[in-house]
Design a protein around this motif. Structure first.
Motif, PDB file in Angstrom:
ATOM      1  N   LYS A  15       1.003  -1.349  -0.163  1.00 11.65           N
ATOM      2  CA  LYS A  15      -0.106  -0.038   0.176  1.00 11.65           C
ATOM      3  C   LYS A  15       1.012   1.118  -0.139  1.00 11.65           C
ATOM      4  O   LYS A  15       0.699   2.136  -0.953  1.00 11.65           O
ATOM      5  N   GLY A  16       2.540   1.079   0.885  1.00 11.55           N
ATOM      6  CA  GLY A  16       3.216   2.124   0.983  1.00 11.55           C
ATOM      7  C   GLY A  16       3.489   2.872  -0.735  1.00 11.55           C
ATOM      8  O   GLY A  16       3.618   3.820  -1.054  1.00 11.55           O
ATOM      9  N   TYR A  17       3.644   1.402  -1.053  1.00 12.71           N
ATOM     10  CA  TYR A  17       4.494   1.864  -2.773  1.00 12.71           C
ATOM     11  C   TYR A  17       3.319   2.276  -3.637  1.00 12.71           C
ATOM     12  O   TYR A  17       4.185   2.902  -4.110  1.00 12.71           O
ATOM     13  N   ALA A  18       2.409   1.611  -3.545  1.00 16.09           N
ATOM     14  CA  ALA A  18       1.503   1.910  -4.530  1.00 16.09           C
ATOM     15  C   ALA A  18       1.196   4.192  -4.283  1.00 16.09           C
ATOM     16  O   ALA A  18       0.953   4.350  -5.429  1.00 16.09           O
ATOM     17  N   THR A  19       1.176   3.636  -3.006  1.00 17.85           N
ATOM     18  CA  THR A  19       0.912   5.459  -2.827  1.00 17.85           C
ATOM     19  C   THR A  19       2.041   6.426  -3.736  1.00 17.85           C
ATOM     20  O   THR A  19       1.927   7.362  -3.776  1.00 17.85           O
ATOM     21  N   ALA A  20       3.114   5.986  -2.784  1.00 18.93           N
ATOM     22  CA  ALA A  20       4.458   6.710  -3.274  1.00 18.93           C
ATOM     23  C   ALA A  20       3.891   6.227  -5.258  1.00 18.93           C
ATOM     24  O   ALA A  20       4.895   7.709  -5.592  1.00 18.93           O
ATOM     25  N   ALA A  21       4.025   4.908  -5.784  1.00 20.49           N
ATOM     26  CA  ALA A  21       3.904   5.739  -7.298  1.00 20.49           C
ATOM     27  C   ALA A  21       2.681   6.790  -7.800  1.00 20.49           C
ATOM     28  O   ALA A  21       1.934   6.794  -8.425  1.00 20.49           O
ATOM     29  N   SER A  22       1.583   6.580  -7.208  1.00 21.72           N
ATOM     30  CA  SER A  22       0.535   7.391  -7.157  1.00 21.72           C
ATOM     31  C   SER A  22       1.188   9.018  -7.397  1.00 21.72           C
ATOM     32  O   SER A  22       0.727   9.841  -8.337  1.00 21.72           O
ATOM     33  N   VAL A  23       1.412   9.262  -6.501  1.00 16.43           N
ATOM     34  CA  VAL A  23       2.799  11.005  -6.694  1.00 16.43           C
ATOM     35  C   VAL A  23       3.391  10.746  -7.808  1.00 16.43           C
ATOM     36  O   VAL A  23       3.373  11.629  -8.119  1.00 16.43           O
ATOM     37  N   VAL A  24       4.051  10.103  -8.258  1.00 19.34           N
ATOM     38  CA  VAL A  24       5.662  10.232  -9.550  1.00 19.34           C
ATOM     39  C   VAL A  24       4.375  10.216 -10.653  1.00 19.34           C
ATOM     40  O   VAL A  24       4.445  11.193 -11.436  1.00 19.34           O
ATOM     41  N   LEU A  25       3.239   9.018 -10.315  1.00 17.15           N
ATOM     42  CA  LEU A  25       1.800   8.961 -11.413  1.00 17.15           C
ATOM     43  C   LEU A  25       1.677  10.314 -11.980  1.00 17.15           C
ATOM     44  O   LEU A  25       1.024  11.106 -12.580  1.00 17.15           O
ATOM     45  N   THR A  26       0.964  10.471 -10.230  1.00 17.74           N
ATOM     46  CA  THR A  26       0.197  12.356 -11.153  1.00 17.74           C
ATOM     47  C   THR A  26       1.142  13.445 -11.460  1.00 17.74           C
ATOM     48  O   THR A  26       0.500  14.228 -12.379  1.00 17.74           O
ATOM     49  N   SER A  52       9.588   8.181   1.877  1.00 24.71           N
ATOM     50  CA  SER A  52       9.158   8.514   3.310  1.00 24.71           C
ATOM     51  C   SER A  52       7.962   7.373   3.655  1.00 24.71           C
ATOM     52  O   SER A  52       7.538   6.411   4.150  1.00 24.71           O
ATOM     53  N   ILE A  53       7.449   7.443   2.474  1.00 28.61           N
ATOM     54  CA  ILE A  53       6.388   6.453   2.241  1.00 28.61           C
ATOM     55  C   ILE A  53       6.486   4.890   3.123  1.00 28.61           C
ATOM     56  O   ILE A  53       6.147   4.118   3.443  1.00 28.61           O
ATOM     57  N   ALA A  54       7.544   4.490   1.937  1.00 26.31           N
ATOM     58  CA  ALA A  54       7.818   3.437   1.459  1.00 26.31           C
ATOM     59  C   ALA A  54       8.894   2.600   3.305  1.00 26.31           C
ATOM     60  O   ALA A  54       8.573   1.965   3.579  1.00 26.31           O
ATOM     61  N   LEU A 107      12.997  16.382  -6.423  1.00 23.25           N
ATOM     62  CA  LEU A 107      13.612  16.082  -5.518  1.00 23.25           C
ATOM     63  C   LEU A 107      12.485  15.762  -4.534  1.00 23.25           C
ATOM     64  O   LEU A 107      12.813  14.765  -3.938  1.00 23.25           O
ATOM     65  N   SER A 108      11.524  16.722  -4.394  1.00 31.65           N
ATOM     66  CA  SER A 108      10.243  16.678  -3.499  1.00 31.65           C
ATOM     67  C   SER A 108       9.738  14.979  -3.725  1.00 31.65           C
ATOM     68  O   SER A 108       9.236  14.316  -2.144  1.00 31.65           O
ATOM     69  N   VAL A 109       9.777  14.571  -4.565  1.00 33.97           N
ATOM     70  CA  VAL A 109       8.355  12.730  -5.076  1.00 33.97           C
ATOM     71  C   VAL A 109       9.547  12.556  -4.574  1.00 33.97           C
ATOM     72  O   VAL A 109       8.891  11.756  -4.219  1.00 33.97           O
TER      73      VAL A 109
END
Length: 265
Positions: free
Chosen positions: A214-225, A251-253, A243-245
């Protein structure tokens, strides 16, 4: 009676009305959160919003400690510090974009950032409060293990009630003049369906996957956005945002991995 029938749902709502009163609180907060999303997204670009709103991880951790007594490991604390750094970097990206613009635009961006931080705070409190209600609510005539689906229906009903009251108070003249479904076009239908599917997917992830995934999916959603915003809307992606992404995703992972490690010890 058959489980999940209209009769059993009505019976649960009638017998467990005390729980219904308690879920009115997160229902109202989630509706407030959705309204603030319109304020934030009308003033911030989607990639910046997607990074800053991840501060809900920090607010959830704080409220979990206050309301549920959960303690954080050093790894989780480090992950939250990384999250704060990532959000600061995202705000730096916003400042660079508005540098040289007029003060009105700068003010609008500030309003968007404040609205996003409010969303994160409300989301964190509502999530922890809901967890407390679902796990510690004293049911009158049902077993907690068999009541999760019914309690979700309670929350949905409470949400409809809260937003219905708000619409009646705020928009009664417009509803009477133009009708309840005025403006409910294809884009609105797509947004509703997308939100509903998102809820179903989250439920599936929580049931069939662990918090790391779930954490990796959330991180991927930030990048995909960020990628989709650049492709479809021509949003400029600068080094500060990249850099922020990276920092926020890490952090999420890390937070999710630390959490699952503690559970398995």
């Amino acid at each position: 009676t058959t489980g999940g029938s209209l009769q059993t749902i009505a019976s649960f709502l009638a017998l467990e009305w005390r729980v219904f009163l308690r879920v009115l609180v997160p229902a109202g907060m989630y509706n407030c959160q959705q309204m603030l999303e319109f304020v934030a997204l009308s003033r911030l670009e989607a990639p910046i919003f997607s990074v800053i709103v991840q501060t809900k991880l920090l607010t959830t951790a704080v409220f979990s400690y206050v309301l549920l007594g959960k303690k954080l490991s050093w790894g989780q604390i480090f992950a939250l510090l990384m999250l704060v750094v990532g959000v600061v970097l995202a705000q730096q990206s916003t400042r660079r974009r508005i540098r040289g613009a007029d003060s009105l635009f700068s003010h609008e961006s500030l309003v968007g950032i404040v609205a996003t931080l409010m969303i994160a705070s409300i989301s964190g409190f509502a999530a922890v409060y809901t967890e407390r209600v679902l796990k510690h609510a004293k049911l009158q005539a049902h077993e907690p293990a068999d009541s999760l689906g019914y309690m979700q229906i309670q929350m949905a009903t409470a949400s409809i009630l809260v937003i219905g009251v708000f619409a009646a108070v705020q928009d009664t003249p417009a509803i009477l003049e133009k009708g309840l479904w005025h403006g409910f076009d294809t884009a609105a239908v797509f947004a509703v369906v997308s939100s509903a599917l998102g809820g179903i997917i989250v439920s599936a992830v929580l049931k069939h996957a662990d918090s790391v995934l779930k954490g990796y999916a959330t991180a991927a959603s930030v990048v995909l956005t960020g990628v989709l915003s650049a492709v479809f809307f021509g949003t400029a992606i600068d080094g500060w945002f990249v850099l922020s992404v990276i920092v926020v995703s890490g952090s999420i992972a890390l937070y999710s991995k630390t959490s699952i490690s503690l559970k398995t010890q």
